[in-house]
Enzyme design. Structure first.
Site, PDB file in Angstrom:
ATOM      1  N   ASP A 211      -9.583   0.594  -1.209  1.00 57.55           N
ATOM      2  CA  ASP A 211      -8.594   1.292  -0.347  1.00 57.55           C
ATOM      3  C   ASP A 211      -9.941   2.341   0.323  1.00 57.55           C
ATOM      4  O   ASP A 211     -10.545   3.021  -0.508  1.00 57.55           O
ATOM      5  CB  ASP A 211      -7.628   1.969  -0.824  1.00 57.55           C
ATOM      6  CG  ASP A 211      -6.435   2.391   0.229  1.00 57.55           C
ATOM      7  OD1 ASP A 211      -6.132   1.630   1.019  1.00 57.55           O
ATOM      8  OD2 ASP A 211      -5.966   3.747   0.475  1.00 57.55           O
TER       9      ASP A 211
ATOM     10  N   GLU B  62       0.814  -1.204  -0.073  1.00 53.34           N
ATOM     11  CA  GLU B  62      -0.126  -0.147  -0.081  1.00 53.34           C
ATOM     12  C   GLU B  62       0.926   1.210  -0.078  1.00 53.34           C
ATOM     13  O   GLU B  62       1.482   1.266   1.072  1.00 53.34           O
ATOM     14  CB  GLU B  62      -1.087  -0.078   1.122  1.00 53.34           C
ATOM     15  CG  GLU B  62      -2.121  -0.919   1.212  1.00 53.34           C
ATOM     16  CD  GLU B  62      -3.347  -0.733   1.994  1.00 53.34           C
ATOM     17  OE1 GLU B  62      -3.384   0.381   2.484  1.00 53.34           O
ATOM     18  OE2 GLU B  62      -3.812  -1.640   2.426  1.00 53.34           O
TER      19      GLU B  62
HETATM   20  P1  IMP Z   1      -7.238   0.227   4.211  1.00 57.15           P
HETATM   21  O1  IMP Z   1      -8.585   0.631   3.205  1.00 57.15           O
HETATM   22  O2  IMP Z   1      -7.293  -1.102   4.577  1.00 57.15           O
HETATM   23  O3  IMP Z   1      -6.080   1.123   3.975  1.00 57.15           O
HETATM   24  O4  IMP Z   1      -7.825   1.127   5.657  1.00 57.15           O
HETATM   25  C1  IMP Z   1      -7.524   2.335   6.059  1.00 57.15           C
HETATM   26  C2  IMP Z   1      -8.040   2.604   7.550  1.00 57.15           C
HETATM   27  O5  IMP Z   1      -9.267   2.885   7.609  1.00 57.15           O
HETATM   28  C3  IMP Z   1      -7.840   1.145   8.109  1.00 57.15           C
HETATM   29  O6  IMP Z   1      -7.660   1.556   9.719  1.00 57.15           O
HETATM   30  C4  IMP Z   1      -9.144   0.754   8.365  1.00 57.15           C
HETATM   31  O7  IMP Z   1      -9.668   0.070   9.726  1.00 57.15           O
HETATM   32  C5  IMP Z   1     -10.243   2.097   8.467  1.00 57.15           C
HETATM   33  N1  IMP Z   1     -11.357   1.804   7.664  1.00 57.15           N
HETATM   34  C6  IMP Z   1     -11.476   1.582   6.241  1.00 57.15           C
HETATM   35  N2  IMP Z   1     -12.803   1.417   5.963  1.00 57.15           N
HETATM   36  C7  IMP Z   1     -13.399   1.579   7.178  1.00 57.15           C
HETATM   37  C8  IMP Z   1     -14.713   1.422   7.450  1.00 57.15           C
HETATM   38  O8  IMP Z   1     -15.594   0.912   6.671  1.00 57.15           O
HETATM   39  N3  IMP Z   1     -15.040   1.586   8.953  1.00 57.15           N
HETATM   40  C9  IMP Z   1     -14.246   1.727   9.789  1.00 57.15           C
HETATM   41  N4  IMP Z   1     -12.726   2.065   9.606  1.00 57.15           N
HETATM   42  C10 IMP Z   1     -12.360   1.842   8.235  1.00 57.15           C
END
Ligand code: IMP
Length: 185
Positions: free
Chosen positions: A66, A37
């Protein structure tokens, strides 16, 4: 039913995506392939880099996603840094950063999904959900920032909602609706 791989290590995301795409007769299979990422300026850049990495290693239709939370009073922080910030300070840290701020607690969750079909064509869909950051963590469902995010016109956090309910409001539900619209066309 058609198989569609969701390349992610996040079980919470997987549940939401599988729940939604079953509508279009997709059997979503979670695949924890691990892809870099990159630290970029937009969710779209993160997703595009991920797609090019995965395309060289995986040869079936897949999606990646993402997401991030953009808090108005913090100049859109943590935004693209949401994952690192969650790892370091979590919901408690976000509540601390907003300590003393009574009204201006607006935030927006954004989601970007890339769908790569069997011809290796790439289609990107974005979704968002406006709301605000509550004053404490509430609810046990979901993941990440769910216990502190309350979508607009609602009085409960994402973490108090079922997967179905969250999908109705959420950034991810929104980007998945766009993907479904495209698939059904
Ligand atoms: P990534 O998309 O996995 O890079 O997530 C980025 C950050 O945002 C991570 O800490 C996830 O836990 C948080 N995150 C992403 N989507 C959600 C959601 O739908 N609810 C709460 N946190 C989220």
């Amino acid at each position: 039913m058609k198989d569609l791989y969701f390349i992610t290590s996040n079980k919470g995301k997987y549940k939401e995506v599988a729940n939604k795409l079953i509508e279009a007769d997709f059997k979503v299979i979670q695949k924890n392939l691990g892809y870099p990422e990159v630290q970029a300026n937009s969710l779209e850049d993160v997703v595009n880099f991920g797609v090019s990495y995965i395309l060289e290693r995986f040869h079936k239709p897949f999606i990646i996603e993402d997401a991030g939370i953009f808090i108005k009073n913090l100049n859109d922080f943590p935004g693209v840094y949401s994952a690192d910030v969650f790892y370091k300070i979590g919901c408690k840290g976000i509540l601390k950063l907003l300590d003393g701020i009574k009204k201006d607690r607006g935030a927006c969750f954004k989601s970007v999904i890339a769908y790569v079909n069997s011809d290796k064509q790439i289609h990107v869909f974005a979704g968002e959900c406006f709301g605000h950051i509550g004053f404490e963590e509430v609810g046990d469902n979901g993941f990440g920032y769910d216990p502190v995010f309350i979508p607009k016109c609602e009085n409960k956090t994402f973490a108090e909602m079922t997967v179905d309910e969250k999908n109705r409001f959420s950034h991810r539900g929104n980007s998945l609706d766009r993907l479904l619209g495209f698939i059904k066309e």
